[in-house]
Design a protein around this motif. Structure first.
Motif, mmCIF file in Angstrom:
data_model
loop_
_atom_site.group_PDB
_atom_site.id
_atom_site.type_symbol
_atom_site.label_atom_id
_atom_site.label_comp_id
_atom_site.label_asym_id
_atom_site.label_seq_id
_atom_site.Cartn_x
_atom_site.Cartn_y
_atom_site.Cartn_z
ATOM 1 N N SER A 65 -0.773 9.203 -2.608
ATOM 2 C CA SER A 65 -0.855 7.957 -3.374
ATOM 3 C C SER A 65 -1.808 6.962 -2.699
ATOM 4 O O SER A 65 -2.545 6.261 -3.381
ATOM 5 C CB SER A 65 0.528 7.350 -3.571
ATOM 6 O OG SER A 65 1.044 6.892 -2.354
ATOM 7 N N CYS A 66 -1.798 6.922 -1.371
ATOM 8 C CA CYS A 66 -2.738 6.041 -0.650
ATOM 9 C C CYS A 66 -4.174 6.517 -0.848
ATOM 10 O O CYS A 66 -5.085 5.707 -1.016
ATOM 11 C CB CYS A 66 -2.404 5.999 0.830
ATOM 12 S SG CYS A 66 -0.919 5.085 1.206
ATOM 13 N N LYS A 67 -4.366 7.817 -0.850
ATOM 14 C CA LYS A 67 -5.697 8.386 -1.039
ATOM 15 C C LYS A 67 -6.216 8.075 -2.445
ATOM 16 O O LYS A 67 -7.371 7.701 -2.622
ATOM 17 C CB LYS A 67 -5.623 9.888 -0.803
ATOM 18 C CG LYS A 67 -6.938 10.574 -0.700
ATOM 19 C CD LYS A 67 -6.728 12.026 -0.323
ATOM 20 C CE LYS A 67 -7.993 12.803 -0.382
ATOM 21 N NZ LYS A 67 -7.783 14.220 -0.115
ATOM 22 N N MET A 68 -5.336 8.195 -3.456
ATOM 23 C CA MET A 68 -5.744 7.883 -4.834
ATOM 24 C C MET A 68 -6.050 6.392 -4.976
ATOM 25 O O MET A 68 -6.997 6.013 -5.655
ATOM 26 C CB MET A 68 -4.645 8.299 -5.808
ATOM 27 C CG MET A 68 -4.546 9.798 -5.990
ATOM 28 S SD MET A 68 -3.195 10.268 -7.069
ATOM 29 C CE MET A 68 -3.621 9.388 -8.549
ATOM 30 N N ARG A 69 -5.250 5.551 -4.338
ATOM 31 C CA ARG A 69 -5.469 4.114 -4.413
ATOM 32 C C ARG A 69 -6.812 3.758 -3.778
ATOM 33 O O ARG A 69 -7.518 2.885 -4.248
ATOM 34 C CB ARG A 69 -4.336 3.396 -3.703
ATOM 35 C CG ARG A 69 -4.278 1.937 -4.045
ATOM 36 C CD ARG A 69 -3.105 1.237 -3.428
ATOM 37 N NE ARG A 69 -1.874 1.973 -3.624
ATOM 38 C CZ ARG A 69 -0.807 1.866 -2.864
ATOM 39 N NH1 ARG A 69 -0.835 1.045 -1.831
ATOM 40 N NH2 ARG A 69 0.279 2.544 -3.099
ATOM 41 N N GLN A 70 -7.179 4.460 -2.703
ATOM 42 C CA GLN A 70 -8.441 4.191 -2.008
ATOM 43 C C GLN A 70 -9.628 4.582 -2.880
ATOM 44 O O GLN A 70 -10.629 3.883 -2.909
ATOM 45 C CB GLN A 70 -8.463 4.974 -0.682
ATOM 46 C CG GLN A 70 -9.607 4.628 0.208
ATOM 47 C CD GLN A 70 -9.443 3.263 0.854
ATOM 48 O OE1 GLN A 70 -8.459 2.579 0.687
ATOM 49 N NE2 GLN A 70 -10.447 2.849 1.594
ATOM 50 N N ASN A 72 -9.713 4.674 -6.172
ATOM 51 C CA ASN A 72 -9.752 3.877 -7.395
ATOM 52 C C ASN A 72 -10.054 2.405 -7.124
ATOM 53 O O ASN A 72 -10.014 1.598 -8.033
ATOM 54 C CB ASN A 72 -8.413 3.986 -8.136
ATOM 55 C CG ASN A 72 -8.173 5.385 -8.645
ATOM 56 O OD1 ASN A 72 -9.104 6.141 -8.851
ATOM 57 N ND2 ASN A 72 -6.921 5.727 -8.841
ATOM 58 N N ARG A 73 -10.354 2.066 -5.901
ATOM 59 C CA ARG A 73 -10.591 0.681 -5.522
ATOM 60 C C ARG A 73 -11.954 0.220 -6.037
ATOM 61 O O ARG A 73 -12.945 0.940 -5.979
ATOM 62 C CB ARG A 73 -10.550 0.553 -4.011
ATOM 63 C CG ARG A 73 -10.678 -0.861 -3.535
ATOM 64 C CD ARG A 73 -10.424 -0.970 -2.094
ATOM 65 N NE ARG A 73 -8.973 -0.805 -1.904
ATOM 66 C CZ ARG A 73 -8.379 -0.766 -0.750
ATOM 67 N NH1 ARG A 73 -9.086 -0.868 0.343
ATOM 68 N NH2 ARG A 73 -7.090 -0.639 -0.650
#
Length: 82
Positions: A65-70, A72-73
């Motif tokens: 989830s942190c990787k996806m958030r990074q 999509n920033r």
């Protein structure tokens, strides 16, 4: 986990009690038990992560989830272009 906790904290407890009763002959002896006791706070989650499958799965989910958030920033430069 309980064994690792005891191995880390019992020498520290013994040295602390010894220090209260009288000064140990070698003050350098106090360093290792203190370091092991303090290191147990960092090593326990690592040991638990290696031994507990649900914990590893939850950790992987958080990482994903942190990787996806990074990825999509939106950067400030992209906002200025629009």
């Amino acid at each position: 986990m309980a064994g690792a906790f005891c191995v880390a904290w019992i020498p520290y407890t013994v040295m602390t009690i010894w220090n209260i009763i009288e000064t140990p002959p070698f003050l350098e002896l106090q360093v290792l038990p203190t370091m092991f006791a303090k290191l147990s706070c960092a090593s326990n989650p690592i040991i638990y992560g290696l031994l507990c499958k649900p914990f590893r799965k939850a950790l992987q989910d958080v990482y994903q989830s942190c990787k996806m958030r990074q990825t999509n920033r939106v950067t400030p430069l992209e906002i200025q272009r629009n």
